[in-house]
Design an enzyme around this catalytic site. Structure first.
Site, PDB file in Angstrom:
ATOM      1  N   HIS A 107       0.739  -1.122   0.033  1.00  0.00           N
ATOM      2  CA  HIS A 107       0.043   0.258  -0.087  1.00  0.00           C
ATOM      3  C   HIS A 107       0.747   1.462  -0.032  1.00  0.00           C
ATOM      4  O   HIS A 107       0.267   2.257  -0.085  1.00  0.00           O
ATOM      5  CB  HIS A 107      -0.837  -0.012   1.346  1.00  0.00           C
ATOM      6  CG  HIS A 107      -0.197   0.364   2.274  1.00  0.00           C
ATOM      7  ND1 HIS A 107       0.275  -0.493   3.194  1.00  0.00           N
ATOM      8  CD2 HIS A 107       0.030   1.256   3.270  1.00  0.00           C
ATOM      9  CE1 HIS A 107       0.878  -0.287   4.376  1.00  0.00           C
ATOM     10  NE2 HIS A 107       0.826   1.003   4.109  1.00  0.00           N
TER      11      HIS A 107
HETATM   12  C1  UD1 Z   1      -2.006   5.640   5.531  1.00  0.00           C
HETATM   13  C2  UD1 Z   1      -0.555   6.079   6.091  1.00  0.00           C
HETATM   14  C3  UD1 Z   1       0.443   5.102   6.050  1.00  0.00           C
HETATM   15  C4  UD1 Z   1       0.028   3.895   6.725  1.00  0.00           C
HETATM   16  C5  UD1 Z   1      -1.372   3.431   5.933  1.00  0.00           C
HETATM   17  C6  UD1 Z   1      -1.967   2.121   6.799  1.00  0.00           C
HETATM   18  C7  UD1 Z   1      -0.056   8.570   5.520  1.00  0.00           C
HETATM   19  C8  UD1 Z   1       0.712   9.234   4.779  1.00  0.00           C
HETATM   20  N1  UD1 Z   1       0.027   7.446   5.198  1.00  0.00           N
HETATM   21  O1  UD1 Z   1      -1.556   5.091   3.971  1.00  0.00           O
HETATM   22  O2  UD1 Z   1       1.630   5.473   6.763  1.00  0.00           O
HETATM   23  O3  UD1 Z   1       1.131   3.045   6.433  1.00  0.00           O
HETATM   24  O4  UD1 Z   1      -2.159   4.685   6.225  1.00  0.00           O
HETATM   25  O5  UD1 Z   1      -2.755   1.646   6.324  1.00  0.00           O
HETATM   26  O6  UD1 Z   1      -0.472   8.967   6.830  1.00  0.00           O
HETATM   27  N2  UD1 Z   1      -9.003   4.882   1.340  1.00  0.00           N
HETATM   28  C9  UD1 Z   1     -10.275   4.596   1.222  1.00  0.00           C
HETATM   29  N3  UD1 Z   1     -10.775   4.159   2.823  1.00  0.00           N
HETATM   30  C10 UD1 Z   1     -10.100   4.133   3.928  1.00  0.00           C
HETATM   31  C11 UD1 Z   1      -8.888   4.545   3.840  1.00  0.00           C
HETATM   32  C12 UD1 Z   1      -8.176   5.039   2.484  1.00  0.00           C
HETATM   33  O7  UD1 Z   1     -10.775   4.249   0.354  1.00  0.00           O
HETATM   34  O8  UD1 Z   1     -10.355   3.829   4.828  1.00  0.00           O
HETATM   35  C13 UD1 Z   1      -8.219   5.395   0.284  1.00  0.00           C
HETATM   36  C14 UD1 Z   1      -8.587   6.696  -0.142  1.00  0.00           C
HETATM   37  O9  UD1 Z   1      -8.936   6.907  -1.556  1.00  0.00           O
HETATM   38  C15 UD1 Z   1      -7.396   7.434   0.121  1.00  0.00           C
HETATM   39  C16 UD1 Z   1      -6.213   6.180  -0.271  1.00  0.00           C
HETATM   40  O10 UD1 Z   1      -7.008   5.056  -0.036  1.00  0.00           O
HETATM   41  O11 UD1 Z   1      -7.234   8.638  -0.576  1.00  0.00           O
HETATM   42  C17 UD1 Z   1      -5.058   6.600   0.631  1.00  0.00           C
HETATM   43  O12 UD1 Z   1      -5.572   6.744   2.219  1.00  0.00           O
HETATM   44  P1  UD1 Z   1      -4.368   7.556   2.945  1.00  0.00           P
HETATM   45  O13 UD1 Z   1      -5.101   7.568   4.414  1.00  0.00           O
HETATM   46  O14 UD1 Z   1      -4.404   8.862   2.482  1.00  0.00           O
HETATM   47  O15 UD1 Z   1      -3.174   6.898   2.884  1.00  0.00           O
HETATM   48  P2  UD1 Z   1      -2.637   5.337   3.106  1.00  0.00           P
HETATM   49  O16 UD1 Z   1      -2.391   4.881   1.763  1.00  0.00           O
HETATM   50  O17 UD1 Z   1      -4.120   4.358   3.745  1.00  0.00           O
HETATM   51  N1  UDP Z   2      -3.937  -5.746   8.897  1.00  0.00           N
HETATM   52  C1  UDP Z   2      -5.158  -6.154   9.093  1.00  0.00           C
HETATM   53  N2  UDP Z   2      -5.709  -6.421   7.839  1.00  0.00           N
HETATM   54  C2  UDP Z   2      -5.242  -6.345   6.601  1.00  0.00           C
HETATM   55  C3  UDP Z   2      -3.759  -5.904   6.286  1.00  0.00           C
HETATM   56  C4  UDP Z   2      -3.356  -5.608   7.575  1.00  0.00           C
HETATM   57  O1  UDP Z   2      -5.651  -6.117  10.127  1.00  0.00           O
HETATM   58  O2  UDP Z   2      -5.708  -6.783   5.753  1.00  0.00           O
HETATM   59  C5  UDP Z   2      -2.948  -5.148  10.148  1.00  0.00           C
HETATM   60  C6  UDP Z   2      -1.867  -6.049  10.263  1.00  0.00           C
HETATM   61  O3  UDP Z   2      -1.876  -7.128  11.196  1.00  0.00           O
HETATM   62  C7  UDP Z   2      -1.038  -4.940  10.884  1.00  0.00           C
HETATM   63  C8  UDP Z   2      -1.606  -3.601  10.610  1.00  0.00           C
HETATM   64  O4  UDP Z   2      -2.572  -3.910   9.739  1.00  0.00           O
HETATM   65  O5  UDP Z   2      -1.141  -4.932  12.400  1.00  0.00           O
HETATM   66  C9  UDP Z   2      -0.595  -2.923   9.364  1.00  0.00           C
HETATM   67  O6  UDP Z   2      -1.054  -1.836   8.919  1.00  0.00           O
HETATM   68  P1  UDP Z   2      -0.778  -1.295   7.376  1.00  0.00           P
HETATM   69  O7  UDP Z   2       0.101  -2.334   6.294  1.00  0.00           O
HETATM   70  O8  UDP Z   2      -1.872  -0.698   6.910  1.00  0.00           O
HETATM   71  O9  UDP Z   2       0.270  -0.019   7.833  1.00  0.00           O
HETATM   72  P2  UDP Z   2       1.699  -0.029   8.212  1.00  0.00           P
HETATM   73  O10 UDP Z   2       1.802  -0.750   9.242  1.00  0.00           O
HETATM   74  O11 UDP Z   2       2.700  -0.008   6.978  1.00  0.00           O
HETATM   75  O12 UDP Z   2       1.819   1.478   8.845  1.00  0.00           O
END
Ligand code: UD1
Ligand code: UDP
Length: 378
Positions: free
Chosen positions: A223
């Site tokens: 992601h």
């Molecule tokens: C964010 C964090 C990242 C973290 C990740 C965990 C920042 C800069 N990034 O990345 O560090 O590892 O969360 O998963 O804070 N979206 C949905 N539904 C949701 C969430 C996101 O549709 O519930 C879509 C939206 O289009 C959104 C895009 O995903 O614009 C990205 O979401 P965003 O929260 O900006 O960044 P992540 O890639 O989720």
């Molecule tokens: N995780 C989850 N469901 C999923 C993928 C990840 O519950 O489908 C959990 C995973 O066990 C871990 C956390 O989400 O605890 C990691 O989140 P993510 O990879 O989104 O963010 P990051 O750790 O890179 O910030």
């Protein structure tokens, strides 16, 4: 667990704690802290920034982890993934008003997301509020990652820094942060894994995921902005994972993050044959899958840690890691995004014995964090 700052006995500092969070990993890693606050009857409230908002990225974790509702639920203003300033500014605006009204003693943030940056920055301008950063001192030394900027800023405006390991504490010391502010606590993800492991075994059945209980599979997540927003890089990663799946003749279960789902659609990319796309799962399902997977392929921070804790090898689909402890333990290899390298790393780590030591603590990090907060002098 060794400490850098000295943990004093509890002089009953009166606390009113504010937890600020907004994404999947923060909810999971703060859940043990919430449990500890409840158990000790410490006054606290929660602000959910609304950064993650889909059921399977947010509500499912409140359900799985049986968490109380946040007192304040903000709405995400923009669904655009990469308007960081707009996104962070909007959160800061709302958080500042709440903090001025509630006047907490301490604000706690966890990790490195934009919610952390917004919470820490907003709190830093409010007189008398102490900021605590959980998972402090992680550095990838790659400033292309938006998270690296967030980590550095959060660490440098915090009053209490909860470093997961001695190495992360040493990074903070090298950056000039005062020793008395830094505490080695372990990582609360160990607490979360221990607290939910048996529950996952009880609640999740193999039929939900597999044809038979002993069916082999690998587990993949990606992601990161720098991986999935670039067509060539995303294509290379998928190719590499496809090669791994073919070499080991093993299916790869791939819970797809919404950012990644959007990019796959936008670029018109399809998945390799043995890669099975599923919706993002709740923590109990994901933990269940991780424990049984033969190999993890991921660019996630949390997945690198969990592989190390659960003794499941990980190939990291990035060029750097802020969790070098996992590599030093022998649990993780950093493959980058070249398909040949991804396959080479998978072969190499699959041939290793899985007898490494978990460097992230004993599962009592949340307790330690609360004890430190209670004893922290003003
Ligand atoms: C964010 C964090 C990242 C973290 C990740 C965990 C920042 C800069 N990034 O990345 O560090 O590892 O969360 O998963 O804070 N979206 C949905 N539904 C949701 C969430 C996101 O549709 O519930 C879509 C939206 O289009 C959104 C895009 O995903 O614009 C990205 O979401 P965003 O929260 O900006 O960044 P992540 O890639 O989720
Ligand atoms: N995780 C989850 N469901 C999923 C993928 C990840 O519950 O489908 C959990 C995973 O066990 C871990 C956390 O989400 O605890 C990691 O989140 P993510 O990879 O989104 O963010 P990051 O750790 O890179 O910030």
């Amino acid at each position: 667990m060794p400490s850098i700052g000295k943990i004093e006995s509890m002089p009953n500092r009166k606390l009113k704690i504010c937890l600020i969070f907004g994404t999947r990993p923060e909810i999971i890693k703060l859940s043990p802290v919430i449990r500890a606050l409840q158990a000790r009857h410490v006054p606290y409230f929660m602000i959910h920034t609304g950064q993650h908002f889909s059921f399977e990225m947010d509500r499912v974790f409140f359900k799985d982890l049986e968490l109380p509702e946040p007192k304040y639920q903000l709405m995400r203003k923009s669904s655009s993934a990469n308007l960081h300033a707009e996104h962070t500014g909007h959160m800061m605006d709302a958080i500042e008003k709440i903090l001025l009204k509630e006047n907490p003693t301490d604000v706690l943030v966890q990790g490195d997301t934009n919610s952390v940056l917004a919470g820490a920055l907003a709190a830093s301008k409010i007189p008398g509020v102490r900021i605590g950063h959980i998972e402090a001192g992680l550095r990838s030394y790659d400033r292309q990652m938006p998270e690296e900027i967030n980590r550095i800023v959060a660490d440098h405006v915090s009053h209490t820094l909860f470093a997961p390991t001695k190495d992360s504490a040493a990074i903070l010391l090298r950056e000039g942060i005062e020793k008395k502010k830094i505490f080695v606590t372990g990582n609360t993800i160990v607490d979360a894994v221990i607290q939910n492991d048996k529950l996952a075994d009880k609640k999740v059945s193999y039929e939900k995921w597999l044809n038979s209980a002993d069916e082999p599979f690998f587990l993949m997540t990606i992601h990161r902005q720098e991986n999935v927003d670039e067509r060539l890089r995303l294509t290379a990663i998928l190719k590499g994972v496809g090669r791994v799946a073919d070499h080991f003749k093993t299916q790869v279960v791939f819970p797809i993050h919404p950012r990644t789902a959007g990019r796959l659609k936008h670029f018109g990319l399809s998945l390799p044959d043995r890669v099975r796309a599923v919706e993002p799962c709740g923590f109990l399902d994901f933990l269940w899958l991780e424990k049984r997977a033969g190999l993890l392929l991921s660019d996630s921070g949390g997945v690198q840690e969990e592989g190390c804790i659960l003794c499941v090898p990980c190939v990291t689909l990035r060029t750097s890691t802020e969790r070098p402890e996992t590599v030093e333990a022998g649990a993780n290899l950093i493959a980058g995004f070249n398909p040949d390298e991804i396959l080479r790393c998978a072969k190499s780590i699959m041939s290793r014995r899985r007898n490494w030591r978990n460097p992230f603590g004993d599962g009592r990090s949340a307790e330690r964090i609360l004890k430190i907060l209670s004893g922290a002098s003003r």
